[in-house]
Each structure stands twice: as C-alpha cells, then as structure tokens.
Design a protein around this motif. Structure first.
Motif, PDB file in Angstrom:
ATOM      1  N   TYR A  11      51.523  65.136  50.025  1.00 45.60           N
ATOM      2  CA  TYR A  11      50.085  65.132  49.799  1.00 45.60           C
ATOM      3  C   TYR A  11      49.630  63.946  48.666  1.00 45.60           C
ATOM      4  O   TYR A  11      48.875  63.310  49.019  1.00 45.60           O
ATOM      5  N   LEU A  12      50.498  63.798  47.839  1.00 42.42           N
ATOM      6  CA  LEU A  12      50.280  63.001  46.709  1.00 42.42           C
ATOM      7  C   LEU A  12      50.707  61.486  47.132  1.00 42.42           C
ATOM      8  O   LEU A  12      49.896  60.455  46.833  1.00 42.42           O
ATOM      9  N   ASP A  13      51.694  61.570  48.114  1.00 43.79           N
ATOM     10  CA  ASP A  13      52.222  60.142  48.445  1.00 43.79           C
ATOM     11  C   ASP A  13      51.275  59.651  49.734  1.00 43.79           C
ATOM     12  O   ASP A  13      51.156  58.371  49.696  1.00 43.79           O
ATOM     13  N   GLN A  14      50.600  60.659  50.387  1.00 43.69           N
ATOM     14  CA  GLN A  14      49.844  60.148  51.756  1.00 43.69           C
ATOM     15  C   GLN A  14      48.257  60.272  51.147  1.00 43.69           C
ATOM     16  O   GLN A  14      47.753  60.371  52.144  1.00 43.69           O
ATOM     17  N   ILE A  15      47.789  60.416  49.923  1.00 43.73           N
ATOM     18  CA  ILE A  15      46.756  60.443  49.803  1.00 43.73           C
ATOM     19  C   ILE A  15      45.803  59.211  50.486  1.00 43.73           C
ATOM     20  O   ILE A  15      44.390  59.604  50.600  1.00 43.73           O
ATOM     21  N   ARG A  16      46.405  58.204  50.432  1.00 45.97           N
ATOM     22  CA  ARG A  16      45.528  56.930  50.974  1.00 45.97           C
ATOM     23  C   ARG A  16      45.419  56.899  52.563  1.00 45.97           C
ATOM     24  O   ARG A  16      44.675  56.056  52.906  1.00 45.97           O
ATOM     25  N   PHE A  60      42.394  54.333  44.743  1.00 47.81           N
ATOM     26  CA  PHE A  60      42.854  55.761  44.355  1.00 47.81           C
ATOM     27  C   PHE A  60      44.479  56.164  44.874  1.00 47.81           C
ATOM     28  O   PHE A  60      44.571  55.825  46.111  1.00 47.81           O
ATOM     29  N   ARG A  61      45.220  56.384  43.940  1.00 49.30           N
ATOM     30  CA  ARG A  61      46.676  56.829  44.137  1.00 49.30           C
ATOM     31  C   ARG A  61      47.037  57.582  42.969  1.00 49.30           C
ATOM     32  O   ARG A  61      46.601  57.300  41.867  1.00 49.30           O
ATOM     33  N   PHE A  62      48.028  58.370  43.274  1.00 44.68           N
ATOM     34  CA  PHE A  62      48.596  59.434  42.151  1.00 44.68           C
ATOM     35  C   PHE A  62      49.758  58.595  41.833  1.00 44.68           C
ATOM     36  O   PHE A  62      50.469  57.977  42.388  1.00 44.68           O
ATOM     37  N   GLU A  78      51.350  67.893  37.239  1.00 50.30           N
ATOM     38  CA  GLU A  78      50.298  67.273  36.652  1.00 50.30           C
ATOM     39  C   GLU A  78      50.483  65.789  37.299  1.00 50.30           C
ATOM     40  O   GLU A  78      51.669  65.421  37.427  1.00 50.30           O
ATOM     41  N   TYR A  79      49.414  64.959  37.396  1.00 50.54           N
ATOM     42  CA  TYR A  79      49.521  63.779  38.286  1.00 50.54           C
ATOM     43  C   TYR A  79      48.195  62.892  37.711  1.00 50.54           C
ATOM     44  O   TYR A  79      47.170  63.455  37.459  1.00 50.54           O
ATOM     45  N   GLU A  80      48.590  61.585  37.713  1.00 50.28           N
ATOM     46  CA  GLU A  80      47.494  60.830  37.277  1.00 50.28           C
ATOM     47  C   GLU A  80      46.761  59.839  38.285  1.00 50.28           C
ATOM     48  O   GLU A  80      47.558  59.445  39.127  1.00 50.28           O
ATOM     49  N   VAL A  81      45.442  59.341  38.106  1.00 51.36           N
ATOM     50  CA  VAL A  81      44.945  58.277  38.801  1.00 51.36           C
ATOM     51  C   VAL A  81      44.247  57.518  37.993  1.00 51.36           C
ATOM     52  O   VAL A  81      43.985  57.580  36.705  1.00 51.36           O
ATOM     53  N   GLU A  82      44.541  55.936  38.292  1.00 56.18           N
ATOM     54  CA  GLU A  82      43.785  54.919  37.433  1.00 56.18           C
ATOM     55  C   GLU A  82      43.130  54.277  38.519  1.00 56.18           C
ATOM     56  O   GLU A  82      43.916  53.477  39.385  1.00 56.18           O
ATOM     57  N   ALA A  83      41.898  54.000  38.803  1.00 56.52           N
ATOM     58  CA  ALA A  83      41.243  53.291  39.926  1.00 56.52           C
ATOM     59  C   ALA A  83      39.795  52.823  39.416  1.00 56.52           C
ATOM     60  O   ALA A  83      39.175  53.712  38.966  1.00 56.52           O
ATOM     61  N   ALA A  84      39.346  51.772  40.008  1.00 55.14           N
ATOM     62  CA  ALA A  84      37.813  51.224  39.491  1.00 55.14           C
ATOM     63  C   ALA A  84      36.901  52.104  40.830  1.00 55.14           C
ATOM     64  O   ALA A  84      37.274  52.354  41.893  1.00 55.14           O
ATOM     65  N   VAL A  85      35.822  52.545  40.183  1.00 53.38           N
ATOM     66  CA  VAL A  85      34.939  53.106  41.006  1.00 53.38           C
ATOM     67  C   VAL A  85      33.887  51.952  41.062  1.00 53.38           C
ATOM     68  O   VAL A  85      33.348  51.235  40.612  1.00 53.38           O
TER      69      VAL A  85
END
Length: 131
Positions: A11-16, A60-62, A78-85
C-alpha cells in the motif's frame, strides 16, 4: 497469501497508483483517518479517496517507514510524507501512525492517525506572514 506487513508495504509503495493501492483492500475493506473524519469503504471508494489526495498533492509519497509491531494479520507502523499542497503552495510534512488488519490476504482495515495541526497549517489559506 499476503501478510499484514506485506500488504502495508505494498500500500505504501503503491500510493501513487490509486487503483493498485485500492485493489489491496477487501470488498468491505476500510481506510479511516478518524481525527480528520475521513472514511472510505470498498476498493472503489478507496481509489477515489487516494486519487483526490494526489490531485491536492501530486508528489504525495510515503518515506521513512518504521514498523513497530508485526504479526501475520496485524501490523503497526509509522511513515512520513513531505509534499507541496497545490492550493496553498505550502509543504505538508506529516508523520502517520497506521494500524492495518489483514484478512484473507487483503486489507480489512487501515486506520491512520496524524497531527491535525500540521494538516491545518499546510491546507489553510491564512496570511503569508503567519507561519
């Protein structure tokens, strides 16, 4: 049959890829983020939810995935995201805590917690002179 850990990693790998991520869920599988009142049930609704997130945050990606508890049918990490809105131009830097329950090689439930203040800052259209 996939274990809970394998399902969460997929799921985390395929979120995109919303269709691929949603296909990991059981027909009655649920993803919920109760702190922001988000709940989707079934692969079609889950695919729509993920696609909507990607419209708001195309990058958006983990990352930085840490798994704390792993059994064949349950995993907590736990997993993180850092992406522009897109709407605000702000960076959404979030750490999620997620518990996944697996049943029959599919995701039955993925329940995620997040810092709502971080989300409010990233998605809020406040004055630029307020960090």
């Amino acid at each position: 049959m996939k274990t809970a850990t394998e399902l969460l990693q997929a799921y985390l790998d395929q979120i995109r890829d919303p269709a691929a991520a949603a296909a990991l869920f059981a027909e009655d599988g649920v993803i919920e983020l109760p702190w922001v009142k988000v709940r989707a049930q079934g692969p079609a609704a889950i695919e729509k939810l993920i696609a909507g997130i990607l419209v708001k945050m195309p990058d958006f990606r983990f990352k930085n995935i840490k798994l704390w508890i792993q059994t064949p049918d349950k995993v907590f990490g736990e997993y993180e995201v850092e992406a522009a809105v897109v709407d605000t131009g702000k960076i959404y830097a979030q750490t999620y805590a997620g518990v996944l329950l697996a049943e029959g090689g599919k995701i039955k439930l993925l329940r995620e917690a997040l810092d709502t203040a971080v989300a409010a800052r990233a998605f809020g259209k406040d004055c630029m002179n307020h960090p």
